[in-house]
Design a protein around this motif. Sequence first.
Motif, PDB file in Angstrom:
ATOM      1  N   VAL A 489       0.812  -1.192   0.103  1.00 11.29           N
ATOM      2  CA  VAL A 489      -0.159   0.198  -0.051  1.00 11.29           C
ATOM      3  C   VAL A 489       1.043   1.187   0.057  1.00 11.29           C
ATOM      4  O   VAL A 489       0.267   2.590  -0.132  1.00 11.29           O
ATOM      5  N   ARG A 490       2.247   1.204  -0.088  1.00 13.34           N
ATOM      6  CA  ARG A 490       2.861   2.409  -0.164  1.00 13.34           C
ATOM      7  C   ARG A 490       2.763   2.908  -1.542  1.00 13.34           C
ATOM      8  O   ARG A 490       3.113   4.024  -1.995  1.00 13.34           O
ATOM      9  N   LEU A 491       2.088   2.059  -2.552  1.00 12.14           N
ATOM     10  CA  LEU A 491       1.637   2.750  -3.660  1.00 12.14           C
ATOM     11  C   LEU A 491       0.787   3.914  -3.717  1.00 12.14           C
ATOM     12  O   LEU A 491       1.028   4.837  -4.695  1.00 12.14           O
ATOM     13  N   ILE A 492       0.068   4.288  -2.752  1.00 13.51           N
ATOM     14  CA  ILE A 492      -0.571   5.510  -2.367  1.00 13.51           C
ATOM     15  C   ILE A 492       0.397   6.726  -2.297  1.00 13.51           C
ATOM     16  O   ILE A 492      -0.129   7.658  -2.423  1.00 13.51           O
ATOM     17  N   ASN A 493       1.644   6.321  -1.866  1.00 13.93           N
ATOM     18  CA  ASN A 493       2.458   7.641  -1.817  1.00 13.93           C
ATOM     19  C   ASN A 493       3.402   7.825  -3.098  1.00 13.93           C
ATOM     20  O   ASN A 493       4.111   8.598  -2.962  1.00 13.93           O
ATOM     21  N   THR A 494       3.076   7.187  -4.133  1.00 18.26           N
ATOM     22  CA  THR A 494       3.644   7.347  -5.494  1.00 18.26           C
ATOM     23  C   THR A 494       3.225   8.657  -6.009  1.00 18.26           C
ATOM     24  O   THR A 494       2.012   8.937  -5.702  1.00 18.26           O
ATOM     25  N   THR A 495       3.638   9.203  -7.095  1.00 16.23           N
ATOM     26  CA  THR A 495       3.425  10.519  -7.764  1.00 16.23           C
ATOM     27  C   THR A 495       1.951  10.388  -8.147  1.00 16.23           C
ATOM     28  O   THR A 495       1.074  11.254  -7.825  1.00 16.23           O
ATOM     29  N   TYR A 496       1.836   9.410  -8.806  1.00 14.72           N
ATOM     30  CA  TYR A 496       0.451   9.446  -9.538  1.00 14.72           C
ATOM     31  C   TYR A 496      -0.593   9.476  -8.479  1.00 14.72           C
ATOM     32  O   TYR A 496      -1.603  10.085  -8.680  1.00 14.72           O
ATOM     33  N   PHE A 497      -0.601   8.497  -7.689  1.00 18.40           N
ATOM     34  CA  PHE A 497      -1.449   8.309  -6.869  1.00 18.40           C
ATOM     35  C   PHE A 497      -1.652   9.484  -5.679  1.00 18.40           C
ATOM     36  O   PHE A 497      -2.682   9.436  -5.040  1.00 18.40           O
ATOM     37  N   ARG A 498      -0.638  10.026  -5.415  1.00 17.86           N
ATOM     38  CA  ARG A 498      -0.765  11.221  -4.518  1.00 17.86           C
ATOM     39  C   ARG A 498      -1.687  12.191  -5.238  1.00 17.86           C
ATOM     40  O   ARG A 498      -2.447  13.052  -4.621  1.00 17.86           O
ATOM     41  N   ASN A 499      -1.390  12.405  -6.450  1.00 16.37           N
ATOM     42  CA  ASN A 499      -2.028  13.655  -7.282  1.00 16.37           C
ATOM     43  C   ASN A 499      -3.657  13.124  -7.289  1.00 16.37           C
ATOM     44  O   ASN A 499      -4.175  14.271  -7.245  1.00 16.37           O
ATOM     45  N   ILE A 500      -3.812  12.114  -7.437  1.00 22.77           N
ATOM     46  CA  ILE A 500      -5.266  11.830  -7.473  1.00 22.77           C
ATOM     47  C   ILE A 500      -6.018  11.488  -6.103  1.00 22.77           C
ATOM     48  O   ILE A 500      -7.105  10.930  -5.958  1.00 22.77           O
ATOM     49  N   LYS A 501      -5.286  11.782  -4.983  1.00 23.69           N
ATOM     50  CA  LYS A 501      -5.490  11.794  -3.828  1.00 23.69           C
ATOM     51  C   LYS A 501      -6.326  10.420  -3.458  1.00 23.69           C
ATOM     52  O   LYS A 501      -7.467  10.128  -3.004  1.00 23.69           O
ATOM     53  N   SER A 502      -5.621   9.181  -3.713  1.00 14.75           N
ATOM     54  CA  SER A 502      -5.928   7.954  -3.215  1.00 14.75           C
ATOM     55  C   SER A 502      -5.903   7.567  -1.955  1.00 14.75           C
ATOM     56  O   SER A 502      -5.118   8.230  -1.129  1.00 14.75           O
ATOM     57  N   LYS A 503      -6.633   6.732  -1.571  1.00 18.87           N
ATOM     58  CA  LYS A 503      -6.391   6.067  -0.228  1.00 18.87           C
ATOM     59  C   LYS A 503      -6.685   4.529  -0.327  1.00 18.87           C
ATOM     60  O   LYS A 503      -7.606   4.059  -1.311  1.00 18.87           O
ATOM     61  N   VAL A 504      -6.393   4.017   0.859  1.00 12.09           N
ATOM     62  CA  VAL A 504      -6.997   2.498   0.808  1.00 12.09           C
ATOM     63  C   VAL A 504      -8.180   2.154   1.194  1.00 12.09           C
ATOM     64  O   VAL A 504      -8.709   3.035   2.284  1.00 12.09           O
ATOM     65  N   VAL A 505      -9.002   1.376   0.748  1.00 15.10           N
ATOM     66  CA  VAL A 505     -10.472   1.421   1.035  1.00 15.10           C
ATOM     67  C   VAL A 505     -10.618   0.619   2.407  1.00 15.10           C
ATOM     68  O   VAL A 505      -9.912  -0.374   2.834  1.00 15.10           O
ATOM     69  N   ASN A 506     -11.331   1.152   3.266  1.00 18.30           N
ATOM     70  CA  ASN A 506     -11.631   0.607   4.648  1.00 18.30           C
ATOM     71  C   ASN A 506     -12.787  -0.183   4.513  1.00 18.30           C
ATOM     72  O   ASN A 506     -13.834   0.042   4.102  1.00 18.30           O
ATOM     73  N   TYR A 507     -12.682  -1.826   4.504  1.00 18.32           N
ATOM     74  CA  TYR A 507     -13.651  -2.668   4.355  1.00 18.32           C
ATOM     75  C   TYR A 507     -14.566  -2.698   5.841  1.00 18.32           C
ATOM     76  O   TYR A 507     -15.593  -3.456   6.025  1.00 18.32           O
ATOM     77  N   ASN A 508     -14.158  -1.972   6.984  1.00 17.55           N
ATOM     78  CA  ASN A 508     -14.762  -1.657   7.993  1.00 17.55           C
ATOM     79  C   ASN A 508     -15.052  -3.202   8.768  1.00 17.55           C
ATOM     80  O   ASN A 508     -16.167  -3.633   8.924  1.00 17.55           O
ATOM     81  N   LEU A 509     -13.984  -4.040   8.905  1.00 11.16           N
ATOM     82  CA  LEU A 509     -14.177  -5.256   9.460  1.00 11.16           C
ATOM     83  C   LEU A 509     -14.636  -5.144  10.786  1.00 11.16           C
ATOM     84  O   LEU A 509     -13.885  -4.685  11.571  1.00 11.16           O
ATOM     85  N   LYS A 510     -15.612  -5.676  11.277  1.00  8.30           N
ATOM     86  CA  LYS A 510     -16.048  -5.712  12.510  1.00  8.30           C
ATOM     87  C   LYS A 510     -15.066  -6.538  13.586  1.00  8.30           C
ATOM     88  O   LYS A 510     -14.900  -5.996  14.627  1.00  8.30           O
ATOM     89  N   GLN A 511     -14.449  -7.378  12.990  1.00  7.96           N
ATOM     90  CA  GLN A 511     -13.306  -7.890  13.806  1.00  7.96           C
ATOM     91  C   GLN A 511     -12.172  -7.109  14.100  1.00  7.96           C
ATOM     92  O   GLN A 511     -11.189  -7.531  15.040  1.00  7.96           O
ATOM     93  N   CYS A 512     -12.049  -6.347  13.383  1.00  6.58           N
ATOM     94  CA  CYS A 512     -10.725  -5.150  13.457  1.00  6.58           C
ATOM     95  C   CYS A 512     -11.365  -3.951  13.928  1.00  6.58           C
ATOM     96  O   CYS A 512     -10.204  -2.896  13.970  1.00  6.58           O
TER      97      CYS A 512
END
Length: 599
Positions: A489-512
């Motif tokens: 998920v360091r992918l979100i810190n690359t130039t392209y994904f920073r520019n489009i303000k990407s983020k990791v999707v939270n699946y809202n796991l109740k166990q977590c």
Amino acid sequence: MELPEALAFLEIETLPSILSIYKFFLGLLSLFNDNSKYYKPSFEIKEGQVFDYLVVGAGSAGAVVANRLTEIGNITVLLIEAGGIPPEASNVPALFPLIDRNKYDWNFYTTNDEFTSQAHATKNIHVAQGKMLGGSSSLNYMSYVRGSKEDYNGWASMGNKGWEWKNVLKYFMKSERLDDVDIITGSSGNLHSTKGPITVTRTNWGPRTQHLFEAFSENYPILLDVNGPVQVGYSMAQFATNNNIRQSTAVSYLRDLKYRNNFYLLLNSLVTKIFFSRNNRAVALEILMQNQRKINIGVRKEIIVCAGAINSPKLLLLSGIGPYYHLQKLKINVVVNSPKVGQNLQDHVLVPVQISGKEGYSSIIQNIDYITNLDKFPNPVLTGRIALDKSQTYPDYQSYVLPFPIGSLISGLLCQVGFELNKDVCAEAIKACLSGESVFAVIALLHPESRGSVNLVDNNPTTPPLIHSGYYSDTRDLERHAFYMEDYVRLINTTYFRNIKSKVVNYNLKQCNQFKFLSHEYWKCHVLNLGSTMWAHSGTCAMGPNGVVDARLRVRGVKGLRIVDASIMPKVVGANLYAAILMIAEKAADMIKEDTYKF
């Protein structure tokens, strides 16, 4: 309720019915496309008939063994398959998600250990195993990755002489027909062949994946050839497909046998027991026919079991080869006390993760692509084989990365149908696709320390076995897998994904819920509860000095019996298994010929 949430609810509720409609039409398709014309008819066998070789299982390995043995004109080979002819849909690469969970699949499930995979709808794992000609090669995702030379040198260092990389490479090449000019004429061309039965291709998706390669290149090398001398980096995936046809072993090895007079095929027939003589030589098989009648057939030379990592140990146990106390408890006569039969089960645990992105091309384009590109994997896909230690030459984890357009249903299908995750998780996966383009990936642990097992429930050969996945039973795997998720998920810190303000999707796991999202403890919880299978079940009849089989795959304690499939792997290779199983079967066929005919 906002529109995206309403759509997510609608789609998650309708996915099962959509799949049912697809499968209904696939059934109709099979009625009008008779696949049986390509194969030898099922043999009308009689009680007490005898053949030189009996091959149990016409799957990824068995089809190869039968093909190579029947190259010897003066011997007879009977290939026995519990299933039947593959459906026409199995030949169409883009229809791969629709082949399992029916009569063409053994439909095994792991036990619910109340520890792992608790975010799955059934709290356990569906273990897809092909029950048809070609076996799992007729329903897998067609990925072609050999693994690293360290995998095979590791087998040799465990006491399995002859399995070094330098010795197995020729068998990879023997089965391969690489259709890629850039690779063949490049620096890794000497590692490939253009003459084998299995065609391997690499699709270039062009601008659809260019931004991903640019992003990954900031952290990792970019490779032309996932099966080249350099094993760590990102590349276009390679698949066993050719000219609209999946390259299963049914297509690539069994169709050619239709006119070989020394080849016999027995379909819809379950091998239930191996019989042994007083000196422990395998002499016959008991077979449950389609009409529920049992017959016995004999063998002159060898029985070769190619039933896979679940059914091969099951057959040995039913035949009296296995742990003494387990067999005694089930009132099975003990032929050989072999404690490791069914033990050492390994798999690559696979975990999904999703990154939100920009509004890109529409799902209409993707749906058109799907319909017009049935001859290949239907979605752009990159594969990464990554090591955390940058000086390491073999990968720790493998990723498959798929970009999905806005409004795509595929993430939902993968979530609910492919992984069988619960509806709450899948609703989050779909919502992420409704608000923009997203990147869906699965991250696989390639070198697990954890071990599971395959055991009998009773002595009835039609009872499914007990499959204990063993996922994360060694806590080192849980720690490592969490680190691999963090690395990806360091992918979100690359130039392209920073520019489009990407983020990791939270699946809202109740166990977590008790853990901070994206913390190391969160990732441990994420992989523990979402972990699924990359169909890499192996190791349950492992070779080795103290293993179930020796380095020539002969079952210890008896004569005239070999195992040839993924169950013989002492340690699972760090890759999808299809290419390795082809290699094992090609090498085994040569060993059988050498041992019998002294070629």
